[in-house]
Design a protein around this motif. Structure first.
Motif, short mmCIF file in Angstrom:
data_model
loop_
_atom_site.label_atom_id
_atom_site.label_comp_id
_atom_site.label_asym_id
_atom_site.label_seq_id
_atom_site.Cartn_x
_atom_site.Cartn_y
_atom_site.Cartn_z
N GLY A 80 -1.34 23.36 3.78
CA GLY A 80 -1.75 22.08 3.23
C GLY A 80 -0.62 21.49 2.41
O GLY A 80 -0.08 22.15 1.52
N ALA A 81 -0.25 20.24 2.70
CA ALA A 81 0.89 19.62 2.01
C ALA A 81 0.53 18.27 1.40
O ALA A 81 1.42 17.49 1.06
N ALA A 82 -0.75 17.98 1.27
CA ALA A 82 -1.17 16.68 0.75
C ALA A 82 -0.94 16.59 -0.75
O ALA A 82 -1.51 17.36 -1.51
N GLU A 83 -0.10 15.64 -1.15
CA GLU A 83 0.10 15.35 -2.56
C GLU A 83 -0.42 13.94 -2.85
O GLU A 83 -1.04 13.31 -1.99
N ALA A 84 -0.16 13.44 -4.05
CA ALA A 84 -0.79 12.19 -4.48
C ALA A 84 -0.20 10.95 -3.82
O ALA A 84 -0.80 9.88 -3.85
N ASN A 85 1.00 11.09 -3.22
CA ASN A 85 1.63 9.92 -2.61
C ASN A 85 2.59 10.38 -1.52
O ASN A 85 2.87 11.58 -1.39
N VAL A 86 3.10 9.44 -0.76
CA VAL A 86 3.97 9.77 0.38
C VAL A 86 5.22 10.51 -0.07
O VAL A 86 5.64 11.50 0.54
N ARG A 87 5.85 10.04 -1.16
CA ARG A 87 7.11 10.65 -1.60
C ARG A 87 6.93 12.13 -1.92
O ARG A 87 7.71 12.97 -1.45
N GLU A 88 5.89 12.47 -2.71
CA GLU A 88 5.68 13.86 -3.07
C GLU A 88 5.23 14.70 -1.87
O GLU A 88 5.56 15.88 -1.76
N THR A 89 4.47 14.08 -0.97
CA THR A 89 4.04 14.79 0.23
C THR A 89 5.23 15.16 1.10
O THR A 89 5.33 16.28 1.62
N LEU A 90 6.18 14.24 1.25
CA LEU A 90 7.37 14.53 2.05
C LEU A 90 8.24 15.62 1.40
O LEU A 90 8.83 16.45 2.10
N LYS A 91 8.29 15.63 0.07
CA LYS A 91 9.01 16.71 -0.61
C LYS A 91 8.36 18.06 -0.33
O LYS A 91 9.05 19.07 -0.13
N ALA A 92 7.02 18.07 -0.33
CA ALA A 92 6.30 19.31 -0.02
C ALA A 92 6.58 19.73 1.42
O ALA A 92 6.78 20.92 1.70
N CYS A 93 6.63 18.77 2.33
CA CYS A 93 6.94 19.07 3.73
C CYS A 93 8.31 19.73 3.85
O CYS A 93 8.49 20.71 4.60
N GLU A 94 9.28 19.20 3.12
CA GLU A 94 10.63 19.75 3.15
C GLU A 94 10.65 21.19 2.64
O GLU A 94 11.30 22.07 3.21
N ALA A 105 -0.62 20.54 7.10
CA ALA A 105 -1.83 19.74 7.27
C ALA A 105 -1.89 18.74 6.12
O ALA A 105 -1.72 19.12 4.96
N ILE A 106 -2.13 17.48 6.46
CA ILE A 106 -2.12 16.43 5.44
C ILE A 106 -3.40 15.61 5.54
O ILE A 106 -3.69 15.00 6.58
N VAL A 107 -4.14 15.62 4.45
CA VAL A 107 -5.38 14.86 4.39
C VAL A 107 -5.05 13.38 4.21
O VAL A 107 -4.02 13.03 3.63
N ALA A 108 -5.91 12.50 4.71
CA ALA A 108 -5.75 11.07 4.47
C ALA A 108 -5.85 10.80 2.97
O ALA A 108 -6.42 11.60 2.22
N PRO A 109 -5.30 9.71 2.50
CA PRO A 109 -5.33 9.42 1.07
C PRO A 109 -6.74 9.53 0.48
O PRO A 109 -7.71 9.06 1.07
N PHE A 110 -6.82 10.21 -0.67
CA PHE A 110 -8.11 10.35 -1.34
C PHE A 110 -8.12 9.54 -2.64
O PHE A 110 -7.09 9.03 -3.06
N TYR A 111 -9.26 9.42 -3.23
CA TYR A 111 -9.56 8.61 -4.41
C TYR A 111 -9.68 7.14 -4.01
O TYR A 111 -10.75 6.55 -4.12
N TYR A 112 -8.60 6.53 -3.54
CA TYR A 112 -8.69 5.15 -3.06
C TYR A 112 -9.23 5.15 -1.62
O TYR A 112 -8.73 5.87 -0.76
N LYS A 113 -10.26 4.35 -1.38
CA LYS A 113 -10.78 4.21 -0.02
C LYS A 113 -9.94 3.17 0.71
O LYS A 113 -9.91 2.01 0.33
N LEU A 114 -9.27 3.60 1.76
CA LEU A 114 -8.33 2.73 2.46
C LEU A 114 -8.87 2.29 3.81
O LEU A 114 -9.69 2.97 4.43
N SER A 115 -8.37 1.17 4.27
CA SER A 115 -8.71 0.66 5.59
C SER A 115 -8.00 1.47 6.66
O SER A 115 -7.00 2.16 6.38
N PRO A 116 -8.46 1.43 7.92
CA PRO A 116 -7.76 2.12 9.00
C PRO A 116 -6.29 1.72 9.09
O PRO A 116 -5.43 2.56 9.39
N ALA A 117 -5.98 0.44 8.83
CA ALA A 117 -4.59 -0.01 8.89
C ALA A 117 -3.74 0.71 7.84
O ALA A 117 -2.58 1.09 8.11
N SER A 118 -4.28 0.90 6.65
CA SER A 118 -3.54 1.59 5.60
C SER A 118 -3.40 3.08 5.89
O SER A 118 -2.36 3.69 5.59
N VAL A 119 -4.45 3.69 6.45
CA VAL A 119 -4.37 5.10 6.83
C VAL A 119 -3.29 5.31 7.89
O VAL A 119 -2.48 6.24 7.82
#
Length: 345
Positions: A80-94, A105-119
Motif C-alpha cells: 500500500g502506497a497511498a499518501e495524502a497527495n500525489v507528491r508524497e504517494t510518488l515518493k512512497a512508490c520510489e 496499491a493506491i487507493v483513490a483520494p479519501f476525505y474529499y469526495k471527488l468526481s470521476p474526472a478528478s479520480v
C-alpha cells in the motif's frame, strides 16, 4: 521484460504491537514466515486491514522494509502506497521500488469526495510518473469510487497501471470491469478484496484476492482458491460457506480490524493492543468474540477449544437436555487444558 500478472491470494498484513503500541518487529517477521509457509501467494502490507492510517509515513515505510527483508523474494509483495497527495504517494512508490516490491496499491483520494474526472486525473499523474507497477484500489465505503470508464481509460493510457483491487464486493461491477479492460489489456489483473465473494469472483474471471481471512486461516483461503480454479466446485462451495461465517464474525462483531487481530492471536501470535482506544464495553465484547472465534477455529482443528468447551452445533443436544451443557465434556476440556499448561499432571 514484462512481469508476470498478479495472481493468487495476497494476505493483507496485520501489524503486531509491543507493550508500548510500537511495531513488534520480531513478531511481524515470525508472522510473515508463517503466512508464506502456509501457502499464500503474496503479501500486502499497508492496506486497510493493516491499519495504514494509524501509522506515520516513516512507520509505513519501515513495515514494508521489514516485510521485504524477511520475505527475501519468496513471494511477491503488493505494498500500500497511498499518501495524502500525489507528491508524497510518488515518493512512497520510489522507496518501495528500491526495496524490490513487485507493485504498489493506491487507493483513490479519501476525505474529499471527488468526481470521476478528478479520480482519473489523480491516477493518470501517478501512472505517468511511477517507477513501479500500480494497482488501483477501489474501496468506495472509504474513498472516492473508481468507476468502469475510469479503469478502462487508465488501463489503456498508463502501462504502469497493471491491476485493480476491488473491495466493493459487487460481482456485476467486477464483470463490467473485466469486459471493458481485458480486450485491450489481457495481462491486466483483477483482484477482489471481499472474502465473502472470493469463489464467485474467481469464477467470473478474477485472478485472485487480497483477503483478510488469509491472515487468519491462510490454509483455508488458499485451498478455496485452488479448488475453485481446478473446477472442484462442490468442495469449494463448502469452504466458501465456512469462510463467510468466519469472515462475518470477525468483521461485524468488533471494530475493524480488531476481530481479525483477535483471531490471529488464537493462531499463536502476540498481536498486542491496537492504537485505536476502546471502551470498557468494547473490550468486554472483544473478549466474548475471542471465545466465539476460538470455538469456530477449534472446529476446524486450528486451535484448542476454550476452557469450558464450546456450544453444541445447532440441532444437536447433549444428554442433559437441548440447552444444557454436557458436564463431562466441560470437565474433560478443563482438565485437558490444565494439563497442557502444566498446572496438573
Amino acid at each position: 521484460m514484462a512481469q508476470q500478472r498478479l495472481a493468487g491470494i495476497f494476505t493483507p498484513n496485520l501489524v503486531p504491537y509491543d507493550s508500548n503500541q510500537e511495531i513488534n518487529e520480531g513478531e511481524l517477521r515470525k508472522y510473515v514466515d508463517w503466512l508464506i509457509e502456509r501457502g499464500v501467494h503474496g503479501l500486502y502490507p499497508n492496506g486497510s486491514t493493516g491499519e495504514f492510517t494509524r501509522f506515520t509515513l516513516e512507520e509505513r515505510k519501515r513495515i514494508v522494509a521489514i516485510i521485504a527483508d524477511q520475505t527475501r523474494g519468496r513471494v511477491p509483495i503488493l505494498a500500500g502506497a497511498a499518501e495524502a497527495n500525489v507528491r508524497e504517494t510518488l515518493k512512497a512508490c520510489e522507496y518501495y521500488a528500491s526495496l524490490g516490491v513487485r507493485a504498489v496499491a493506491i487507493v483513490a483520494p479519501f476525505y474529499y469526495k471527488l468526481s470521476p474526472a478528478s479520480v482519473y486525473a489523480y491516477f493518470r499523474e501517478i501512472g505517468r510518473n511511477t517507477p513501479i507497477d500500480v494497482t488501483l484500489y477501489n474501496i468506495p465505503m472509504f474513498a472516492s469510487p473508481i468507476d468502469v470508464p475510469t479503469v478502462q481509460r487508465l488501463s489503456e493510457e498508463c502501462e504502469r497501471i497493471v491491476a485493480i483491487k476491488d473491495s466493493s464486493g459487487e460481482i456485476p461491477h467486477m464483470i463490467r470491469m473485466i469486459q471493458a479492460v481485458r480486450p485491450n489489456r489481457p495481462e491486466f489483473s483483477f483482484l477482489t478484496g471481499w472474502d465473502a465473494a472470493l469463489m464467485p469472483m474467481l469464477l467470473v474471471g478474477c485472478d485472485g484476492g487480497t483477503n483478510a481471512s488469509s491472515g487468519v486461516v491462510p490454509e483455508v483461503t488458499r485451498k478455496l482458491y485452488d479448488l475453485t480454479l481446478s473446477g472442484q466446485i462442490e468442495q469449494a462451495r463448502k469452504i466458501q460457506y465456512d469462510l463467510v461465517t468466519l469472515f462475518d464474525t470477525m468483521i461485524y462483531q468488533a471494530e475493524f480490524p480488531d476481530g481479525f487481530r483477535a483471531a490471529v492471536e488464537l493462531r499463536g501470535f502476540q498481536m498486542g493492543r491496537g492504537r485505536q482506544p476502546l471502551s470498557d464495553e468494547q473490550l468486554a465484547d472483544l473478549s466474548t468474540l475471542s471465545r466465539t472465534l476460538q470455538c469456530m477455529l477449534s472446529e476446524h482443528g486450528f486451535t484448542d477449544q476454550p476452557v469450558g468447551g464450546c456450544p453444541l452445533p445447532a440441532g444437536q443436544s447433549g444428554s442433559p437436555g437441548a440447552n444444557e451443557p454436557d458436564v463431562n465434556e466441560i470437565v474433560g476440556t478443563v482438565v485437558s487444558e490444565l494439563k497442557r499448561r502444566g498446572l496438573i499432571s
